[in-house]
Scaffold this motif. Sequence first.
Motif, PDB file in Angstrom:
ATOM      1  N   ALA A 176       0.819  -1.208   0.000  1.00 19.70           N
ATOM      2  CA  ALA A 176       0.000   0.000   0.000  1.00 19.70           C
ATOM      3  C   ALA A 176       0.853   1.259   0.000  1.00 19.70           C
ATOM      4  O   ALA A 176       0.561   2.231  -0.716  1.00 19.70           O
ATOM      5  CB  ALA A 176      -0.932  -0.006   1.207  1.00 19.70           C
ATOM      6  N   GLU A 177       1.920   1.250   0.775  1.00 19.44           N
ATOM      7  CA  GLU A 177       2.742   2.454   0.922  1.00 19.44           C
ATOM      8  C   GLU A 177       3.576   2.753  -0.318  1.00 19.44           C
ATOM      9  O   GLU A 177       3.897   3.916  -0.592  1.00 19.44           O
ATOM     10  CB  GLU A 177       3.646   2.292   2.146  1.00 19.44           C
ATOM     11  CG  GLU A 177       2.867   2.306   3.453  1.00 19.44           C
ATOM     12  CD  GLU A 177       3.654   1.745   4.627  1.00 19.44           C
ATOM     13  OE1 GLU A 177       4.863   1.431   4.429  1.00 19.44           O
ATOM     14  OE2 GLU A 177       3.076   1.600   5.715  1.00 19.44           O
ATOM     15  N   GLY A 206      -3.864   1.244  -5.919  1.00 17.94           N
ATOM     16  CA  GLY A 206      -4.937   0.980  -4.963  1.00 17.94           C
ATOM     17  C   GLY A 206      -4.390   0.401  -3.673  1.00 17.94           C
ATOM     18  O   GLY A 206      -3.208   0.050  -3.579  1.00 17.94           O
ATOM     19  N   ASP A 207      -5.242   0.294  -2.680  1.00 11.72           N
ATOM     20  CA  ASP A 207      -4.829  -0.199  -1.368  1.00 11.72           C
ATOM     21  C   ASP A 207      -5.306  -1.634  -1.178  1.00 11.72           C
ATOM     22  O   ASP A 207      -6.491  -1.877  -0.941  1.00 11.72           O
ATOM     23  CB  ASP A 207      -5.413   0.692  -0.265  1.00 11.72           C
ATOM     24  CG  ASP A 207      -4.830   0.381   1.103  1.00 11.72           C
ATOM     25  OD1 ASP A 207      -4.287  -0.730   1.289  1.00 11.72           O
ATOM     26  OD2 ASP A 207      -4.935   1.246   1.999  1.00 11.72           O
ATOM     27  N   PRO A 208      -4.409  -2.613  -1.286  1.00 14.16           N
ATOM     28  CA  PRO A 208      -4.822  -4.008  -1.169  1.00 14.16           C
ATOM     29  C   PRO A 208      -5.322  -4.385   0.212  1.00 14.16           C
ATOM     30  O   PRO A 208      -6.008  -5.404   0.368  1.00 14.16           O
ATOM     31  CB  PRO A 208      -3.553  -4.783  -1.533  1.00 14.16           C
ATOM     32  CG  PRO A 208      -2.432  -3.858  -1.199  1.00 14.16           C
ATOM     33  CD  PRO A 208      -2.952  -2.484  -1.509  1.00 14.16           C
ATOM     34  N   ARG A 209      -5.024  -3.572   1.222  1.00 10.17           N
ATOM     35  CA  ARG A 209      -5.492  -3.882   2.575  1.00 10.17           C
ATOM     36  C   ARG A 209      -7.006  -3.806   2.668  1.00 10.17           C
ATOM     37  O   ARG A 209      -7.607  -4.374   3.581  1.00 10.17           O
ATOM     38  CB  ARG A 209      -4.845  -2.919   3.582  1.00 10.17           C
ATOM     39  CG  ARG A 209      -3.329  -3.073   3.697  1.00 10.17           C
ATOM     40  CD  ARG A 209      -2.705  -1.988   4.539  1.00 10.17           C
ATOM     41  NE  ARG A 209      -2.906  -0.656   3.966  1.00 10.17           N
ATOM     42  CZ  ARG A 209      -2.316   0.447   4.403  1.00 10.17           C
ATOM     43  NH1 ARG A 209      -1.471   0.378   5.427  1.00 10.17           N
ATOM     44  NH2 ARG A 209      -2.550   1.611   3.824  1.00 10.17           N
ATOM     45  N   GLU A 210      -7.635  -3.118   1.706  1.00 15.56           N
ATOM     46  CA  GLU A 210      -9.091  -3.010   1.688  1.00 15.56           C
ATOM     47  C   GLU A 210      -9.756  -4.216   1.025  1.00 15.56           C
ATOM     48  O   GLU A 210     -10.991  -4.308   0.984  1.00 15.56           O
ATOM     49  CB  GLU A 210      -9.493  -1.734   0.945  1.00 15.56           C
ATOM     50  CG  GLU A 210      -8.989  -0.460   1.620  1.00 15.56           C
ATOM     51  CD  GLU A 210      -9.282   0.783   0.807  1.00 15.56           C
ATOM     52  OE1 GLU A 210      -9.852   0.645  -0.306  1.00 15.56           O
ATOM     53  OE2 GLU A 210      -8.937   1.892   1.261  1.00 15.56           O
ATOM     54  N   GLY A 211      -8.960  -5.135   0.530  1.00 16.09           N
ATOM     55  CA  GLY A 211      -9.493  -6.303  -0.164  1.00 16.09           C
ATOM     56  C   GLY A 211      -9.633  -7.498   0.754  1.00 16.09           C
ATOM     57  O   GLY A 211      -8.787  -8.395   0.786  1.00 16.09           O
ATOM     58  N   SER A 212     -10.707  -7.569   1.491  1.00 14.73           N
ATOM     59  CA  SER A 212     -10.933  -8.659   2.444  1.00 14.73           C
ATOM     60  C   SER A 212     -11.440  -9.910   1.736  1.00 14.73           C
ATOM     61  O   SER A 212     -11.962  -9.853   0.618  1.00 14.73           O
ATOM     62  CB  SER A 212     -11.965  -8.228   3.487  1.00 14.73           C
ATOM     63  OG  SER A 212     -13.233  -8.039   2.880  1.00 14.73           O
TER      64      SER A 212
END
Length: 244
Positions: A176-177, A206-212
């Motif tokens: 993400a960073e 995009g931010d993969p941490r939002e992909g649950s």
Amino acid sequence: MDLTTATWTEMDDAETDLALLPVGSTEQHGPHAPLSTDTLNAETLAERAAERHPDPVVVAPPVPVAIAEEHRRFAGTLWTSESTFRSYVRDIVGSLASHGWDRVVLVNGHGGNVPALREVAGRIVRHDDAYAVPFTWFEEVGDHSSDMGHGGPLETALLRHANPETVREERLDEAAEGGSDRWGDWQGRVNLAFDSDEFTDNGVVGDPREGSAELGEELLETASRALVDLLDAVAERDPGPTAE
């Protein structure tokens, strides 16, 4: 009906004209997701739709190398020319059609393949004894489609749901960073960048941490329903005569 696990005698008994050809890519997806992300996700969609469809559907082995030169500066990325890719896909569809599976959906997992798949499907319909249409899964997930990115929340979510062992969870913050929040480097409506390393340090958009995993389950459900509906439409379609 999976061609990779079936015997020829089992396929000889297959009473269907429907087939799915997963089309992926071998390309970087940031530090957290495998090079096979697009292929895995295309396979996941094809397998789920085949399971859900009331009639038998042949699932071909995936096309793992495609149009991905835009990621060439990231190690491990493989690519082919558009002409080679189109010819290869056309040959596979022709092989399927020779066995009677002549209504084929090209289940795509890579954005770079979209124009070439539309073009080759048109050639198949106009000149070959088969009917083919492309289906890109992340275009069929409703409002989530706008969050696609690259190695971002949608692709990561589907991996976390269907192939969780492939995601390097400890690298999500790094992904993400070092990523970008937008695909390309734009001046007005013109994208000045041709390669992804021009606008993202580690390949992520995009931010993969939002992909649950929960989001991945929702994406799979939505896209597979759309693919089943498309199979129905393809089964009923009269494509008209091919060109001489």
